[in-house]
Design an enzyme around this catalytic site. Structure first.
Site, PDB file in Angstrom:
ATOM      1  N   HIS A 348      15.143  -5.774  -7.190  1.00 58.66           N
ATOM      2  CA  HIS A 348      14.620  -4.988  -6.071  1.00 58.66           C
ATOM      3  C   HIS A 348      13.729  -5.758  -5.129  1.00 58.66           C
ATOM      4  O   HIS A 348      13.257  -5.208  -4.137  1.00 58.66           O
ATOM      5  CB  HIS A 348      13.824  -3.779  -6.574  1.00 58.66           C
ATOM      6  CG  HIS A 348      14.689  -2.643  -6.988  1.00 58.66           C
ATOM      7  ND1 HIS A 348      15.074  -1.650  -6.117  1.00 58.66           N
ATOM      8  CD2 HIS A 348      15.270  -2.348  -8.160  1.00 58.66           C
ATOM      9  CE1 HIS A 348      15.841  -0.793  -6.748  1.00 58.66           C
ATOM     10  NE2 HIS A 348      15.983  -1.184  -7.994  1.00 58.66           N
ATOM     11  N   LYS A 536       5.228   5.024   4.479  1.00 59.38           N
ATOM     12  CA  LYS A 536       5.682   4.160   3.384  1.00 59.38           C
ATOM     13  C   LYS A 536       4.444   3.605   2.713  1.00 59.38           C
ATOM     14  O   LYS A 536       3.341   3.775   3.217  1.00 59.38           O
ATOM     15  CB  LYS A 536       6.555   3.021   3.923  1.00 59.38           C
ATOM     16  CG  LYS A 536       5.964   2.300   5.151  1.00 59.38           C
ATOM     17  CD  LYS A 536       6.884   1.214   5.675  1.00 59.38           C
ATOM     18  CE  LYS A 536       8.052   1.717   6.489  1.00 59.38           C
ATOM     19  NZ  LYS A 536       9.337   1.428   5.896  1.00 59.38           N
ATOM     20  N   ARG A 537       4.616   2.929   1.572  1.00 60.05           N
ATOM     21  CA  ARG A 537       3.444   2.324   0.942  1.00 60.05           C
ATOM     22  C   ARG A 537       2.767   1.347   1.906  1.00 60.05           C
ATOM     23  O   ARG A 537       3.424   0.736   2.750  1.00 60.05           O
ATOM     24  CB  ARG A 537       3.850   1.602  -0.350  1.00 60.05           C
ATOM     25  CG  ARG A 537       4.071   2.537  -1.509  1.00 60.05           C
ATOM     26  CD  ARG A 537       2.860   3.407  -1.812  1.00 60.05           C
ATOM     27  NE  ARG A 537       1.806   2.658  -2.456  1.00 60.05           N
ATOM     28  CZ  ARG A 537       1.684   2.533  -3.770  1.00 60.05           C
ATOM     29  NH1 ARG A 537       2.511   3.142  -4.587  1.00 60.05           N
ATOM     30  NH2 ARG A 537       0.710   1.814  -4.292  1.00 60.05           N
ATOM     31  N   LYS A 542       4.866  -4.805   5.145  1.00 58.82           N
ATOM     32  CA  LYS A 542       5.399  -3.665   5.890  1.00 58.82           C
ATOM     33  C   LYS A 542       4.763  -3.547   7.282  1.00 58.82           C
ATOM     34  O   LYS A 542       5.223  -2.812   8.138  1.00 58.82           O
ATOM     35  CB  LYS A 542       5.221  -2.370   5.093  1.00 58.82           C
ATOM     36  CG  LYS A 542       6.100  -2.318   3.828  1.00 58.82           C
ATOM     37  CD  LYS A 542       5.911  -1.022   3.067  1.00 58.82           C
ATOM     38  CE  LYS A 542       6.675  -0.954   1.754  1.00 58.82           C
ATOM     39  NZ  LYS A 542       8.076  -0.516   1.915  1.00 58.82           N
ATOM     40  N   THR A 645      14.619   2.531   2.146  1.00 60.19           N
ATOM     41  CA  THR A 645      15.457   3.731   2.149  1.00 60.19           C
ATOM     42  C   THR A 645      14.880   4.756   3.107  1.00 60.19           C
ATOM     43  O   THR A 645      15.599   5.630   3.582  1.00 60.19           O
ATOM     44  CB  THR A 645      15.555   4.353   0.741  1.00 60.19           C
ATOM     45  OG1 THR A 645      14.234   4.468   0.196  1.00 60.19           O
ATOM     46  CG2 THR A 645      16.429   3.511  -0.167  1.00 60.19           C
ATOM     47  N   LYS A 649      16.677   7.723   5.754  1.00 58.01           N
ATOM     48  CA  LYS A 649      16.327   9.149   5.878  1.00 58.01           C
ATOM     49  C   LYS A 649      16.068   9.509   7.344  1.00 58.01           C
ATOM     50  O   LYS A 649      16.482  10.568   7.817  1.00 58.01           O
ATOM     51  CB  LYS A 649      15.071   9.463   5.053  1.00 58.01           C
ATOM     52  CG  LYS A 649      15.192   9.171   3.564  1.00 58.01           C
ATOM     53  CD  LYS A 649      13.801   9.219   2.895  1.00 58.01           C
ATOM     54  CE  LYS A 649      13.817   8.555   1.540  1.00 58.01           C
ATOM     55  NZ  LYS A 649      12.451   8.298   1.023  1.00 58.01           N
TER      56      LYS A 649
END
Ligand SMILES: *Cc1c(COP(=O)(O)O)cnc(C)c1O
Length: 800
Positions: A348, A536-537, A542, A645, A649
C-alpha cells in the site's frame, strides 16, 4: 416482516415493546435504533446460516481477507439499501412519527481504521458479497477505534473513541469458537518419531473470542462474515494470584486501542502483539473450519485463499508454517509450498517510514517459535538467492528478510506469497522499478497491479440518492450492478436538462452541508460559492499546507486591492485527523484554523472567502461532505500517494479534481482528459529525480516569489495568532529542511490551476458538462471492477 409497510410497522412496534418492556410511544431513539438493527439481523439470519452451512459442507473456495483495519462506518443505511427494504422502512417509520435519517444518525461509526487502507477493506467486503463471492474479513475488535478529534482554540485534542458505549447491534459474539494465542515462553526441541519437533512452553496464553458481523450483498442472498477478534483472559492460564491483575491488564490491552497511525511503525511491542494476535486467531479458525469438511491439510490452497492487506498481517506466513509443521506434522518443503500457494499480498505504500521493520530483540522473546521459523525462511531464501546470484553479497544483503538485527516484513511478504500487487499503475511501476526492484528481477511473475476502487453503492446510491435516481431515469438501473454502464451518461453531457438537474441536486447537497456547518459551527457559508474540499488524513505528502498557503494568498490579494473581488466566491472545507505524535501535522491543523478565524471574521473578505475545518472526519461525514463538493483536492507530492480512494468518491459525485499526476489521479486524468481535470505540478519522475540527484533549493522559490515571502512572514510574525514560534516547525519544514514535499516548488502551478477552476466555475454549462463527464467515467473505479480482477488473477473464486 418487511413485505409491506403495515407488516413492518406491526412487527416493529411489537418487538420494541417486548424487548424494552415499555409502550412504543415512550421509546427513545436508542431503543428504536436497536429494534430496527435487531430486526435486520433477524431478517438476514436465514441467509447467513445458509451461507455458513455452505462453507461447512465444503463446496466453493473461500477467501479470507486479513486486515488490521476495516473502516466500515455505519451499517444501518447500507444494510437497508443492500436488502432493498429502505423504502418500506422509511415510510413505515414516518407514519409512526419517526425519522429514519435521525435513527441512522444515532449509530456510531465503527472507526476500526485510520483511513484509506481500512476503508478499502470495507469497500471490498461490500463488493465481494454483492458479486456473490465467498469472501470474509478478519480484523481486531478494538474497544476504542480511531480517536475522536475535537478542535480547541484551533488545536487538535484527542478523545477516546467510544463506539461500543451503547452496545453494537451488528455483532454476534461466538465464545464457542474461541481460540488460544500464545506469547512469550521458550521453545523446546525434542525428538518425535525420529524427527526434530518443537514445543512452545511456559507461554502466556490469551483467549481470542470472535464477534461476527454479517456482510450483506446488494440484491443477493450472499451473506459473508466480518470476524472481529477480542482478547480476553484465558481461564486455563495458570498465574500466581499476585500476577493475576498484571495478566488481565496485559490481555485486555491487546485489543484496547487502534494505533492512530498507519505511516509510522511505532516500534511498540503491543503493536506486534496485535498483529500476531490477529493472524494466529484467524488462521486457527480458518483451518478449523476447513478441516470440518476436508480431510487433508495438503489441499488447503485449493479451497482457501488468504489475503494479506499491507504488511501488518504478514506474520500469517510463519504462523501457517508453524501450524503445518508443528501441529499437522508436515515437512518443511511441503508446508512452504502450501503456504506460498495460499497467501497473497497487497503493498500500500512506498513511504520508507511505513515499511515495517521489527527489531529482533522485541520479536524473538515475544514470538520465540515464529522467530525460529522466520530465521529458517530467511536462510533458505538467501540460499536460493545465492544459487541464482552467486557471489553477489550486496544484492542478497539488500533482499534478506532478517538483516541488521531487524525482521523486514515487506521482504517476508514477497518471499512468502504467490502474488504481490500495487494499488494503481503508477504505484506498481514504482514498486517494480524502484522500491522492490530486486525482488521484481528475481520473481517478476509475482508482481501485478490492482487499481483500487470504492463501492458505488455506499458512495453514490446511499450518499447521494437523488443523483442516483436521476441517473437511473436516464439510463435505467443496470449501472447499479454493472457500474461501467455509467458510460451511457456520456451521450447526455451536453443535455441542458440534465445539466440543470445535476446542478439542482448539487445545490441541494450544498445546502444540506451548509446547514450542518451553520448548526455545528454557527458559520454561514454561501451555497453559491465553490465548495472546494480537502478531506483525508493530515500528512506532509498530502500537502494540506499547499492548500492553506494558497488561501492565504487569496486573502492577501483581497486585502491589498480594496476594490477587487474573487472571480467566484469560495468556501474551502477541510477535514483531517493528525496522528497524535505528528508534531508538524498538528501545526498545520492549527494554521488552517487560525486562517479560518481570520478570513471568516474579516468584513472585507468574509462574503467571498470562507474556510471551514470540520472536526472528526470519518466515513459518515465523508458521506455528507463529498456529494456537496464542487472541487476535489488531490494534491499529494507526485509518487507519494499509492492510489488514493477519496479522489474516486468525489469524481463519482461530480466534483472536479484539482490534482497532481499521482496515484489513481493519473487514471482519472486518463479517463476524463485534460479538459475535465485541473492538472498541475511536478511529475513523479521529476520528484524522484530530485530525491536521487538533488537540485532542489526551496530558498530559490522563496526568494523569487514576493507572494510566498509575504506569507512566510505572516506565518512567523504572529499574523495568524500565537507567538513567533507557533509555526516554527512549518517554517523549518519548508525552508530549513528544504521542503521535502515540494510545496514551494508547486505553489505557482497550483495557484494557476486554481485560477482555471475559478474561470470554469463562472461558466455554468461548461462546469456542468465537465462534472457530468467525470460521473460518466467513474464506473471503472467501482470496487466491483477491482474485486473481479482480484478474483480472476489472484484468488480464483467461484460465484455462490
Ligand atoms: C475514503 C476515505 C479515506 C481515504 O481518503 P484519501 O483521500 O484517499 O486519503 C480516508 N478516510 C475516510 C473516512 C474515507 O472515507
Amino acid at each position: 416482516m418487511f413485505e409491506n409497510k403495515e407488516q413492518f410497522q406491526a412487527a416493529f412496534k411489537r418487538r420494541l415493546e417486548t424487548w424494552f418492556g415499555k409502550r412504543f410511544e415512550d421509546s427513545t431513539l436508542q431503543e428504536q435504533y436497536h429494534t430496527l438493527g435487531y430486526m435486520i439481523r433477524e431478517h438476514v439470519s436465514g441467509d447467513w446460516i445458509a451461507n455458513n452451512e455452505k462453507i461447512r459442507s465444503g463446496g466453493k473456495k473461500q477467501l479470507y481477507y486479513l486486515s488490521i483495519e476495516f473502516l466500515i462506518g455505519r451499517l444501518l443505511g447500507s444494510n437497508l439499501l443492500n436488502l432493498g427494504i429502505r423504502e418500506v422502512v422509511d415510510k413505515g417509520l414516518r407514519d409512526l412519527g419517526i425519522s429514519l435519517p435521525e435513527v441512522e444518525e444515532f449509530e456510531d461509526d465503527a472507526g476500526l481504521g485510520n483511513g484509506g487502507l481500512g476503508r478499502l477493506a470495507a469497500c471490498f467486503l461490500d463488493s465481494l458479497a454483492s458479486l456473490d463471492y465467498p469472501g470474509h474479513g478478519s480484523c481486531i475488535r478494538y474497544r476504542h477505534g480511531l480517536f475522536e478529534q475535537r478542535i480547541v482554540n484551533g488545536y487538535q485534542v484527542e478523545y477516546p473513541d467510544q463506539w461500543l458505549l451503547h452496545g453494537y447491534v451488528w455483532e454476534v459474539r461466538r465464545p464457542d469458537e474461541s481460540v488460544e494465542v500464545n506469547f512469550w515462553g521458550e521453545v523446546k526441541t525434542e525428538e518425535i518419531d525420529g524427527r526434530l519437533g518443537f514445543r512452545h512452553v511456559n507461554a502466556e496464553t490469551v483467549l481470542a473470542v470472535p464477534s461476527d458481523i454479517p456482510v450483506v450483498g446488494y440484491g443477493t442472498e450472499t451473506v459473508n462474515t466480518l470476524r472481529l477478534w477480542n482478547a480476553e483472559p484465558n481461564p486455563r492460564q495458570s498465574v500466581f494470584r499476585t500476577n493475576l491483575m498484571d495478566y488481565r491488564r496485559a490481555t485486555d490491552s491487546i485489543t484496547e486501542f487502534l494505533y492512530p497511525d498507519d505511516t509510522h511503525d511505532e516500534g511498540k511491542i503491543l503493536r506486534l502483539k496485535q498483529q500476531y494476535f490477529l493472524v494466529s486467531a484467524s488462521l486457527h479458525s480458518i483451518i478449523r473450519t476447513y478441516l470440518k469438511q476436508h480431510r487433508g491439510i495438503r489441499q488447503l490452497h485449493e479451497h482457501v485463499a488468504i489475503h494479506i492487506n499491507d504488511t501488518h498481517p504478514v506474520l500469517a506466513i510463519p504462523e501457517l508454517m508453524r501450524l503445518l509443521l508443528d501441529e499437522h506434522g508436515l515437512g518443511w518443503d511441503e508446508a512452504w509450498e502450501i503456504t506460498t500457494k495460499t497467501m497473497s499480498y497487497t503493498n500500500h505504500t512506498t513511504l520508507s517510514e511505513a515499511l515495517e521493520k521489527w527489531p529482533i530483540r522485541l520479536f524473538q522473546p515475544l514470538l520465540p517459535r515464529i522467530f525460529l521459523i522466520v530465521q529458517e525462511i530467511n536462510e533458505r531464501f538467501c540460499r536460493a538467492l545465492w544459487e541464482r546470484y552467486p557471489g553477489d553479497w550486496q544484492r542478497i544483503e539488500h533482499m534478506a528478510i532478517v538483516a541488521h538485527d531487524v525482521v523486514k516484513m515487506a521482504h517476508l511478504a514477497i518471499a512468502g506469497t504467490y502474488s504481490v500487487n500495487g494499488v494503481a499503475p503508477l504505484h506498481t511501476e514504482i514498486l517494480k522499478n524502484r522500491e522492490m526492484n530486486l525482488f521484481y528481477q528475481y520473481e517478476p511473475h509475482k508482481f501485478n497491479n490492482k487499481t483500487n476502487g470504492i463501492t458505488h453503492r455506499r458512495w453514490l446510491m446511499k450518499a447521494n440518492p437523488r443523483l442516483a435516481e436521476t441517473i437511473t431515469e436516464l439510463i435505467g438501473d443496470g449501472w447499479k450492478r454493472d457500474p461501467d454502464q455509467l458510460q451511457q451518461l456520456q451521450a447526455y453531457v451536453d443535455d441542458a436538462g440534465l445539466q440543470d438537474r445535476a446542478y439542482t441536486i448539487k445545490q441541494m447537497q450544498k445546502r444540506k452541508l451548509a446547514d450542518f456547518i451553520q448548526r455545528r459551527y454557527d458559520i454561514a457559508v454561501d451555497e453559491n460559492s465553490v465548495f472546494d474540499v480537502q478531506i483525508k488524513r493530515l500528512h506532509g505528502y498530502k500537502r494540506q499546507l499547499l492548500n492553506v498557503l494558497h488561501i492565504i494568498s487569496l486573502y492577501n490579494h483581497l486585502k491589498e486591492h480594496p476594490n477587487s473581488c474573487l472571480d467566484v466566491p469560495r468556501t474551502f472545507i477541510f477535514g483531517a485527523k493528525a496522528s497524535p505524535g505528528y508534531y508538524v501535522a498538528k501545526k498545520v491543523i492549527k494554521l488552517i484554523n487560525a486562517v479560518a478565524e481570520r478570513v471568516n471574521g474579516d468584513p472585507r473578505t468574509r462574503d467571498m472567502l470562507k474556510v471551514i475545518f470540520i472536526e472528526n472526519y470519518n466515513v459518515s461525514l465523508a458521506e455528507l461532505i463529498i456529494p456537496a463538493a464542487n472541487v476535489s483536492e488531490q494534491i499529494s507530492t507526485a509518487s507519494k500517494e499509492a492510489s488514493g480512494t477519496g479522489n474516486m468518491k468525489f469524481m463519482l459525485n461530480g466534483a472536479l479534481t484539482i490534482g497532481t499526476m499521482d496515484g489513481a489521479n493519473v487514471d482519472i486524468f486518463e479517463r476524463v482528459g485534460y479538459d475535465n481535470f485541473f492538472l498541475f505540478g511536478l511529475r513523479s519522475e521529476e520528484v524522484l529525480s530530485y530525491y536521487q540527484n538533488g537540485g532542489y533549493n526551496a530558498w530559490e522559490y522563496y526568494h523569487n516569489s514576493p507572494v510566498l515571502q509575504q506569507i512566510m512572514n505572516q506565518i512567523t510574525n504572529g499574523s495568524f495568532g500565537g507567538t513567533a514560534y507557533e509555526y516554527g516547525p512549518i517554517y523549518d519544514s519548508l525552508l530549513t529542511e528544504n521542503d521535502p514535499y515540494f510545496v514551494l516548488r508547486d505553489f505557482q502551478a497550483y495557484k494557476e490551476a486554481q485560477e482555471r477552476v475559478a474561470m470554469c466555475y463562472s461558466n455554468r454549462p461548461v462546469w456542468q458538462r465537465m462534472s457530468l463527464v467525470n460521473i460518466a467515467n467513474a464506473g471503472y473505479f467501482s470496487s466491483d471492477r477491482t474485486i473481479e480482477e482480484y478474483v480472476k488473477d489472484i484468488w480464483h473464486l467461484e460465484k455462490l
